[in-house]
Design an enzyme around this catalytic site. Structure first.
Site, mmCIF file in Angstrom:
data_model
loop_
_atom_site.group_PDB
_atom_site.id
_atom_site.type_symbol
_atom_site.label_atom_id
_atom_site.label_comp_id
_atom_site.label_asym_id
_atom_site.label_seq_id
_atom_site.Cartn_x
_atom_site.Cartn_y
_atom_site.Cartn_z
ATOM 1 N N HIS A 1 0.760 -1.304 -0.003
ATOM 2 C CA HIS A 1 -0.030 0.105 0.057
ATOM 3 C C HIS A 1 0.868 1.211 0.118
ATOM 4 C CE1 HIS A 1 -3.090 -2.755 2.003
ATOM 5 N NE2 HIS A 1 -3.430 -2.719 0.564
ATOM 6 N N GLU B 1 1.305 3.815 2.882
ATOM 7 C CA GLU B 1 1.827 3.562 4.202
ATOM 8 C C GLU B 1 3.166 3.378 4.194
ATOM 9 O OE1 GLU B 1 -2.172 0.476 4.500
ATOM 10 O OE2 GLU B 1 -0.080 -0.399 4.499
ATOM 11 N N HIS C 1 2.946 -3.317 6.926
ATOM 12 C CA HIS C 1 1.725 -2.271 6.619
ATOM 13 C C HIS C 1 1.871 -1.234 7.583
ATOM 14 C CE1 HIS C 1 -0.815 -4.409 3.583
ATOM 15 N NE2 HIS C 1 -0.058 -5.369 3.882
ATOM 16 N N GLU D 1 1.468 -4.088 11.424
ATOM 17 C CA GLU D 1 1.070 -2.853 11.203
ATOM 18 C C GLU D 1 1.541 -1.962 12.245
ATOM 19 O OE1 GLU D 1 -1.822 -2.108 9.256
ATOM 20 O OE2 GLU D 1 -2.651 -4.088 8.977
HETATM 21 ZN ZN LIG Z 1 -1.756 -1.911 4.350
#
Ligand SMILES: [Zn+2]
Length: 1009
Positions: A714, A717, A811, A896
């Protein structure tokens, strides 16, 4: 039908006293039979006196005992029996008032709890009986109240609302409601709520507009506002607003509202209310007559009230089981053998070279490009040295820079000592090899100069109460004082260049990872900003990165990003934007700093087309607003959503990392594939060289377990890249720990799974306009090459019996604090659902918890309580789930990292910076080393049971049962106290995001620990 003498008067208190409390309890406790007896008697008797007695008993029974008794009443068909009785009595020439009163009182109690009440009432023909009774008894307040209460329930059904409107009930309600009066406020409130429910029907709203009720409602509102000085009737005012709001759902209604000067009226009254403290508002003093009011309305949704979080959890046990099936023939996977030369390398004295040509394909031949490099530097210096001159070459592609070489003198901050992996010259070389869709020719200073993390702490902002309110008032003032508004487009990617009159800021976003589509000067020091959607999509507006110049010093500028999509943001919970000042950089502080005051994020009045909202109607955009005061004259400043990390930066870092190779380090960099945009997707292999060319050492080298890491699927990010940088630096360092780690594993790393998205300033997608982390089930070699080939590498590993020990995809998380992991566990998923499917039979190795547990001990930003190991249906095509299920990697994770900051540990109360992110990346390595120490000696001896015991000890398995894993919530923060919804949309109930925003905070906190 029996005839009831209407003169009969009964004293019910007296009757009910005949039925002792003991009997009443017995009626209810002996299952439902008691209720059945009562209802049967009611159905069969024709005697008015008896009927009244029974109704009294029922009223009494249902008043106490709460919803359970009403539930029994409804389930035994009580509603229909009472409605039929009502209809029957309505046919009488002069029905007993007493009877009507009791029937309506009972229905008022039952109605809100019976989901089908509206339909039952309509089918039984009860609507008209109540309406007629109302019409005849407008002055009879005793009867009026229960009738209105029942009518309110009727009206919550949309079909009923239309039919009631036709019967003139809208008009009727306007006869009941009126100007300020201390009398009968309960009655008034019920009438207003009924009216509001009726006005949800467009036909009724139109009826109200046609009969000039909009100015009437506004006048009533003003009257209440003026007279209710102690704010004791806020609920009445709220109900009036509810009526107005529903009328403005139709276009005619909005017009009538504007024509009646509604904006100004509400604006002025709201400004006064602003000074009232919250406690005053909550006080409902006069309105507590009927406490049942609280439970009204929502009963139609009863079925949906079961925990919405459970909907997404995978309940199919077969889907939860790993099914490590080789979906492709090995012959097809064999081509990937070339990426795993470490498995066959024998390190014998070099023969003549036969290495594949694409090895290290990123290496750049410097010489032939020096001319272009110079041009780029000139471009930069032009930006810096002559800020007043409008920047050309931005829109038209290759605008030739005609300036002489003299201008190309640029003060570059000397950061070599602080940023060993950064080199401005090398960066420019890397930019040259990067293919962007717009064909960028400019370079942003921050990427060129580099970023040195500041030494000061950047605290999570304490939000001042009232910020959002004052911002919204400023927005409303645009409509009230339109002449004050400039509305001047000062930057637009579609029509450039825009005139520069020296009275406005200059914007630019035409560089790698840049994202700003349009800037509109609203007031002298206020700008609306519009972000670009991801390429080939019409949404995902979140990432921004742009340049601002021509600023005035010491003046607060307000910036509003007006096309955000998410329903809530960490910008409401202390996160600031990032700013980079070129002046600061040149004077020795090249760095991104958290900046901005008066930050908030709220729903605005711009509605999204249903196409842009993924088919959903009535969605609006959100505004992220922040205010900045610039410190330097003639500065060039950059703003970004998070610390930028471009693809060219990655290439520069890899080049520098490669140079760190020592004879002990085995490092290979290959091109995994080319992206749609023509960029290379690098694949790294890092491990330790074998100690010698002896057989044992070669064997140990080849058989090290594989750790597979990926990041930045992504693009928005960027924190994931900073964490990855920390991991890579650790892996290439000369420390004994790093050497030990390299000797333990073979690392396969794809540091950027979505280079095109990163380059072109996307937030979530690749050039195909798709979220690449939703393509893992069936990636296409043409459309999703990086995913296709990464999955193939993993399939190849499984095919040759070398399934990785750990897979982790890095992420960033925009809604939560701290760093945490999502993993996959059958048991924890089953526990979350109520599927009792013999979960004790499920065998599962608890090893998946070891790494997160280690990280929580090692990395200060890491929070174990935020981790989740639940497999959600909506995530079944993500890397984590597919690698777990199809490839068979038990320790398959998404890691994350917060974009905001931490609320626990050493960094509690601080916003996250690149130093903390890089530290996270290196601590991840340390955790892997510990994992190896825990697993390796036992694993080598094949003592799997011991291994299990040991890991179980470590992770305190008992804790799993009492406090099972958190479920992944969209939000981790409660809705903001001052949350204001001033959009025109009506069907909020259909907005899944809105539901989350209204979750009970206590529920949320439960899930966090
Ligand atoms: Zn992500």
């Amino acid at each position: 039908p029996a005839h009831y003498p209407s003169s009969t008067k009964l004293h019910c208190r007296h009757c009910i006293s005949c039925v002792s409390e003991k009997t009443r309890k017995e009626i209810m406790t002996k299952g439902s039979s008691g209720m059945e007896v009562i209802l049967t008697s009611l159905e069969n008797t024709r005697d008015l006196q008896t009927i009244l007695n029974i109704l009294c008993i029922l009223n009494e029974l249902l008043t106490v005992g709460g919803g359970r008794r009403v539930g029994v009443f409804v389930s035994k068909g009580g509603t229909a029996i009472v409605l039929q009785l009502l209809v029957q009595s309505g046919k009488e020439a002069s029905p007993s008032e007493e009877l009507m009163l009791h029937l309506h009182s009972l229905l008022a109690k039952v109605g809100p709890k019976d989901r089908k009440f509206g339909i039952k009432a309509r089918l039984n023909g009860a609507l008209n009986v109540t309406v007629n009774l109302l019409k005849q008894n407008l002055q009879n307040h005793k009867l009026l109240l229960p009738c209105l209460q029942v009518l309110r329930v009727y009206s919550s059904n949309s079909v009923n609302a239309v039919s009631l409107g036709k019967s003139g009930v809208v008009e009727l309600m306007f006869k009941v409601i009126g100007p300020y009066s201390k009398k009968n406020t309960t009655l008034l409130k019920v009438a207003l709520d009924t009216l509001a429910a009726l006005l949800k029907s467009k036909m009724n709203a139109r009826r109200a507009v046609d009969r000039a009720h909009v100015p009437a409602l506004l006048a009533i509102y003003q009257d209440w506002h003026r007279n209710d000085t102690r704010h004791r009737h806020m609920l009445i005012r709220k109900s009036i607003l509810g009526c107005i709001k529903n009328i403005t759902n139709i276009k005619l209604g909005r017009k009538a509202f504007i024509d009646a000067d509604g904006m100004r009226i509400l604006y002025n009254t709201s400004n006064v209310v602003f000074h009232v403290s919250v406690d005053d508002v909550v006080d409902e003093s006069d309105d507590n007559e009927d406490t049942e009011v609280d439970t009204e309305n929502d009963t139609e949704n009863e079925e949906d009230e079961k925990d919405p979080r459970n909907d997404d959890i995978e309940t199919d046990i077969n889907k939860l089981r790993s099914r490590q099936v080789l979906t492709r023939p090995f012959e097809e996977l064999r081509v990937y053998e070339r990426f795993f030369r470490e498995f066959s390398e024998d390190f014998q004295p070099p023969r003549l070279k036969d290495t594949p040509v694409d090895l290290d394909s990123i290496s750049i031949s410097k010489a032939p490009e020096s001319k272009l490099e110079l041009e780029l530097v000139q471009g930069l210096s032009q930006l810096l040295l002559d800020a007043s001159q409008s920047v050309n070459g931005g829109c038209g592609g290759e605008g030739p820079q005609e300036e002489s070489g003299e201008q190309a003198v640029l003060e570059v901050p000397d950061t070599a000592a602080l940023l060993p992996l950064h080199d401005p010259d090398l960066y420019l070389v890397m930019v040259k090899g990067t293919c962007s869709v717009p064909g960028y020719t400019e370079v942003a200073y921050p990427d060129y100069f580099g970023h040195v993390a500041p030494n000061f702490r950047e605290h999570i902002l304490e939000r001042v109460y009232g910020v959002q309110r004052s911002k919204i008032f400023q927005d409303i003032e645009r409509l009230i004082h339109p002449t004050d508004i400039l509305d001047k487009v000062v930057y637009d990617l579609d029509f450039c260049p825009v005139i520069d009159d020296g009275e406005c800021l200059k914007f630019n976003s035409q560089f790698e990872s840049g994202n700003l589509r349009k800037a509109i000067q609203v007031r002298k020091f206020e700008y609306d900003l519009v972000l670009n959607s991801d390429i080939n999509s019409n949404h995902y507006h979140q990432w921004f990165y742009f340049e601002v110049s021509s600023m005035r010093v010491g003046v607060p500028y307000r910036f509003n990003i007006i096309n955000c999509e998410k329903s809530n943001s960490q910008f409401n919970y202390g996160m600031q934007v990032l700013m980079y000042s070129v002046q600061d950089a040149i004077s020795g502080s090249p760095r991104w700093v958290r900046t901005g005051s008066d930050i908030c994020y709220y729903k605005n009045h711009f509605s999204r087309s249903s196409i842009a909202a993924g088919g959903q109607k009535g969605k609006s955009y959100y505004t992220m607003t922040f205010t900045v005061t610039f410190q330097h004259k003639d500065d060039v400043c950059y703003f970004a959503y998070h610390y930028p990390y471009t693809y060219s930066t990655l290439k520069m870092h890899l080049q520098k990392l490669r140079a760190l190779r020592t004879p002990q380090i085995y490092y290979r960099q290959e091109q995994l594939c080319e992206t749609l945009g023509g960029n290379c997707c690098p694949l790294l292999t890092i491990t330790a060289m074998p100690e010698s060319t002896g057989n044992d050492h070669i064997c140990q080298f080849r058989n090290r377990p594989v750790v597979f890491l990926t990041a930045r699927v992504h693009p928005g990010e960027t924190n994931a890249s900073w964490v990855m940088k920390g991991t890579l630096e650790f892996l290439m360092s000369s420390s004994p720990l790093a050497q030990s780690l390299r000797e333990s594993y073979i690392f396969k790393i794809i540091p950027m799974l979505n280079p095109d998205g990163v380059i072109n300033g996307n937030h979530r997608c690749s050039l195909s306009g798709e979220d690449l982390n939703r393509q893992w089930l069936t990636p296409s070699a043409e459309l999703h090459p990086t995913i296709y080939h990464t999955k193939s590498l993993l399939q190849y590993l499984t095919a040759i019996g070398r399934t990785p020990l750990v897979f982790c995809d890095y992420h960033g998380h925009s809604r939560k604090k701290n760093v945490f992991m999502y993993g996959c566990s059958i048991k924890e998923t089953v526990w979350q659902t109520n599927v009792s499917a013999s979960s004790s039979d499920l065998q599962e190795d608890l090893g998946y918890r070891t790494l997160p547990k280690l990280l929580s001990q090692l990395a200060p930003a890491f929070s174990l309580s935020s981790c989740s190991f639940v497999v959600e249906r909506s995530k079944e095509s993500t890397a984590r789930v597919v690698v777990w299920r199809e490839i068979g990697v038990q320790r398959s994770y998404t890691m994350e990292s917060t974009l905001c900051g931490c609320d626990q540990g050493k960094y509690k109360g601080l916003q996250i910076g690149t130093r903390e992110l890089e530290e996270m990346g290196s601590q991840f390595c340390v955790a892997l080393l510990r994992l190896r120490r825990l697993t390796s000696p036992l694993e080598l001896r094949n003592h799997h049971t011991h291994l299990l015991d040991m890991e179980s000890d470590l992770i305190e398995t008992r804790c799993n049962i009492t406090c099972p894993t958190t479920y992944v919530m969209e939000e981790d923060e409660p809705a903001f106290l001052e949350e204001v919804d001033y959009s025109a949309e009506s069907d909020e109930e259909n907005d899944p995001d809105a539901d989350h925003a209204h979750l009970d905070p206590s529920e949320l906190s439960q899930n966090r620990f």
